[in-house]
Write an enzyme that holds these catalytic residues in place. Structure first.
Site, PDB file in Angstrom:
ATOM      1  N   THR A 195      -4.773   5.046  10.161  1.00  0.00           N
ATOM      2  CA  THR A 195      -5.244   3.660  10.000  1.00  0.00           C
ATOM      3  C   THR A 195      -4.644   2.829  11.136  1.00  0.00           C
ATOM      4  O   THR A 195      -5.217   2.778  12.214  1.00  0.00           O
ATOM      5  CB  THR A 195      -4.882   3.099   8.607  1.00  0.00           C
TER       6      THR A 195
ATOM      7  N   LYS B 257       0.018  10.555   7.977  1.00  0.00           N
ATOM      8  CA  LYS B 257      -0.257   9.225   8.533  1.00  0.00           C
ATOM      9  C   LYS B 257       0.637   8.226   7.802  1.00  0.00           C
ATOM     10  O   LYS B 257       1.026   8.422   6.652  1.00  0.00           O
ATOM     11  CB  LYS B 257      -1.721   8.840   8.413  1.00  0.00           C
TER      12      LYS B 257
ATOM     13  N   THR C  73      -0.443   3.375   2.042  1.00  0.00           N
ATOM     14  CA  THR C  73      -0.496   4.794   2.036  1.00  0.00           C
ATOM     15  C   THR C  73       0.174   5.563   3.139  1.00  0.00           C
ATOM     16  O   THR C  73      -0.149   5.455   4.321  1.00  0.00           O
ATOM     17  CB  THR C  73      -1.974   5.230   2.022  1.00  0.00           C
TER      18      THR C  73
ATOM     19  N   GLU D 158       4.835  -0.286  11.712  1.00  0.00           N
ATOM     20  CA  GLU D 158       4.187  -1.458  12.305  1.00  0.00           C
ATOM     21  C   GLU D 158       5.225  -2.365  12.960  1.00  0.00           C
ATOM     22  O   GLU D 158       6.113  -2.901  12.300  1.00  0.00           O
ATOM     23  CB  GLU D 158       3.435  -2.239  11.227  1.00  0.00           C
TER      24      GLU D 158
ATOM     25  N   ASN E  66       0.531  -8.066  10.203  1.00  0.00           N
ATOM     26  CA  ASN E  66       0.247  -8.219   8.779  1.00  0.00           C
ATOM     27  C   ASN E  66      -0.165  -9.621   8.366  1.00  0.00           C
ATOM     28  O   ASN E  66      -0.554  -9.835   7.227  1.00  0.00           O
ATOM     29  CB  ASN E  66       1.457  -7.773   7.954  1.00  0.00           C
TER      30      ASN E  66
END
Lengths: 412, 412
Positions: free
Chosen positions: A157, A183, A194, A279, A401
């Site tokens: 993703t 992932k 996830t 991230e 985010n």
């Protein structure tokens, strides 16, 4: 290493899930996302035993509920996974869609639908574009081959790239292979839900042994990077073992210990890749707590530090702020004797008996400027220990985010 | 309002801690910080009963330990507080310094050292500059007057401005006043530790009643903004009541309920000012959870949402990402029936029976662009409810907490 006929080759081999014998994989674009690969299939030529570890979130995606039922029987033959859509919070229709994904694979590769595991990751609360999957799944099954990397790419993703690992061990002269792909992409579990991890092995072993080895491996790897308890609706780690290596069945003893060790190496390698790719993350920290009154106290302190925004921002700013660490560990809910606390950043001791060591701060700051940081806390109370992997918190995380744009980008 | 001779005027009056009769205060610069005010004294002309609520952190600053002993006797006359240095993790010398701060006040205003409460906030792990305090404390005591605002300014760290509040109620015709001041400045409890709150009242009431009223008020205000459980080493809420209003002693019934209500209003007002002034915060959200199986389940869910980085960044980006909310509440550890969950942003229902309400998302996004957001979660399981105040997480927070420069700035 070579003990009692068992040796482990810890050097990663390529191929990910297709490194073990008898596994094929494919990753394609079918239209869940706009352009990027979004559909992966992993299949074994032989019957497999299967094991899985699933999210503890009370809100579970449809594929998680479906795959839990498959795993309950201890057997499976294939995994189908899409990215771009989590099929979570989608009601009875979502459940039917997960079942149809399994049926589509089953029909294409001639196995029973009850032998197909399903996983999804992506946006929560939207129905899957089943037309795309009805076209895509047979196509992916036609392309099954040595494409471990391609499959690993199709489950991403916000990840910056695919994550694969593999290891080989030898049991009584027979090479046994373990492969995996994962992932991640949240510093914590990401908004598209996830962490997914799929593991394959050609080892021969009973389902119950695979299950226990998998739980041990996850406890030492993926469960150590659950950095804020924010489990997603879709997290799962699935393992298939097809016995193609022809080894004597692994049921215990040294062979099992070595298998567990190799499986642990593969999952830890993948978990580290996930946390490094968090991230906005610029560095990874391993937080080790020793000397706690109990194991659970050690966990409390390690997770408190790993999840503290103030600790994470201090890591980001390379700031040896030992006061923040003392305040954070004091608030963990664990037994603490302030004057017995020792804290080390790499080799630099920044707290001695609960007081700061001024002379070590510049050495500690230098350590903190690195990309891999070791933070060690000795509580001086007992035998409890724990260690957790975390990453820093950067402005970039907020940007990823906090904006619609980024979210839209993730499903393109 | 006027019930049984008790009325409450909820309109804030000015003066903060000096709004009640018989209290004086001063705030000066003495040299703990480089330039800004750093020393506050609050004193009563009359004997007071006293109550306090202190941090649950296992690492407690010296002034916290000292003031806990004072409060154990239920009486005090004055509070001395410095900013710029937390006197935490400072060993036996820190303890002696806290005691000396109390003695310096006691000598200046002619009370017993056991009647002086001490509080500190600022950097952890450095010894107080006692020479500055030895000069400063007598000076501050000389300047005691109607300077509630000045005192409120002297306890700030990264706060953008002073926080004061006051209220008046009437008991059998006698006006009774409550005043307060606070400092905060972390979105969570800040790196310079600490939420401090000092409350004064001219009400006449026993120490035990003040204690219970204070605990009720804190539970409904400051404990609702402890947004990540990251209690500091120095947090405390202190209250002094000197009886100067001459009211019939408040011991129960309507008078107590109204006193508690007014005290609750003052503390909630101050707590709201603290959360609004959170580091890098651009908006405040009230998270209300109803219908949980139990009160503790409601707390779990409310705090989980309030502390979730994904929820906080979604607030910041005005993103009505209901999937994140579902995932976060599912991971709270509370009982959840996915298909009974309702979620509202202001009046806009974004989740109905566990599924997203597409049509409401633009209305919800508009709500989220405001600076005060109401987020309501109905779990549909029982009677448990909770509500918590939180703020968004912005890039600015990372900048404040990730750099040396910012830290140096805070103690200037």
């Amino acid at each position: 290493m070579d003990v009692a006929g068992v040796s482990v080759n810890l050097t990663s081999t390529t191929g990910g899930v297709t490194a073990p014998l008898g596994f094929r994989a494919a990753g394609i674009h079918c239209g869940v996302k706009r352009r990027r690969p979004d559909l992966a299939v992993v299949a074994s030529d032989l019957a497999c035993v299967a094991a899985g570890v699933f999210t503890s979130n009370r809100v579970k995606a449809a594929p998680v509920r479906y795959s839990q039922e498959v795993i309950a029987h201890g057997q499976a033959r294939a995994i189908v996974a899409n990215s771009g859509n989590a099929n979570a919070c989608t009601g009875p229709k979502g459940q039917r869609d997960a079942e149809e994904m399994a049926r589509l694979v089953a029909r294409s590769i001639q196995v029973a639908p009850e032998e197909v595991l399903v996983a999804s990751t992506g946006i929560i609360g939207e129905l899957l574009p089943m037309d795309a999957l009805r076209r895509g799944i047979p196509l992916a099954c036609e392309h099954l081959g040595q494409s471990g990397e391609g499959a690993a790419t199709a489950i991403l993703t916000t990840d910056s790239g695919p994550k694969t690992a593999a290891a080989t061990l030898e049991i009584d002269g027979a090479p046994v292979r373990i492969g995996g792909m994962a992932k991640g992409a949240g510093m914590i579990h990401p908004k598209l839900a996830t962490t997914l991890c799929f593991l394959t092995t050609d080892a021969r072993l009973p389902a119950s042994v695979l299950d226990s080895a998998l739980r041990t491996a996850v406890a030492g790897s993926f469960n150590r990077i659950t950095v804020d308890g924010d489990t997603s609706t879709n997290d799962c780690v699935l393992a298939l073992a097809n016995g193609a290596a022809g080894n004597e069945p692994i049921v215990g003893g040294v062979a099992l210990r070595r298998f567990e060790e190799a499986l642990g190496d593969v999952t830890l390698d993948l978990a580290m890749q996930v946390v490094r790719d968090g991230e906005g993350a610029t560095k990874v920290a391993e937080i080790e707590v020793t000397g706690a009154s109990s194991r659970s106290d050690a966990d409390l302190v390690a997770y408190r530090l790993a999840n503290s925004l103030l600790v994470k921002t201090a890591l980001h700013g390379a700031e040896p702020n030992w006061g923040r660490l003392m305040a954070a560990l004091g608030s963990a809910g664990a037994e603490i004797a302030e004057d017995r606390v020792q804290i080390f950043v790499g080799p630099a001791q920044i707290v001695r008996d609960g007081l700061g060591v001024e002379a070590s701060l510049s050495a500690a700051a230098a350590e903190l400027r690195g990309s891999e940081i070791e933070l060690r806390i000795e509580l001086g109370l007992g035998e409890g220990s724990a260690n957790v992997l975390t990453c820093d918190l950067s402005e970039e995380y907020i940007r990823i985010n906090g904006s619609y744009a980024a979210e839209a980008g993730m499903v393109s």
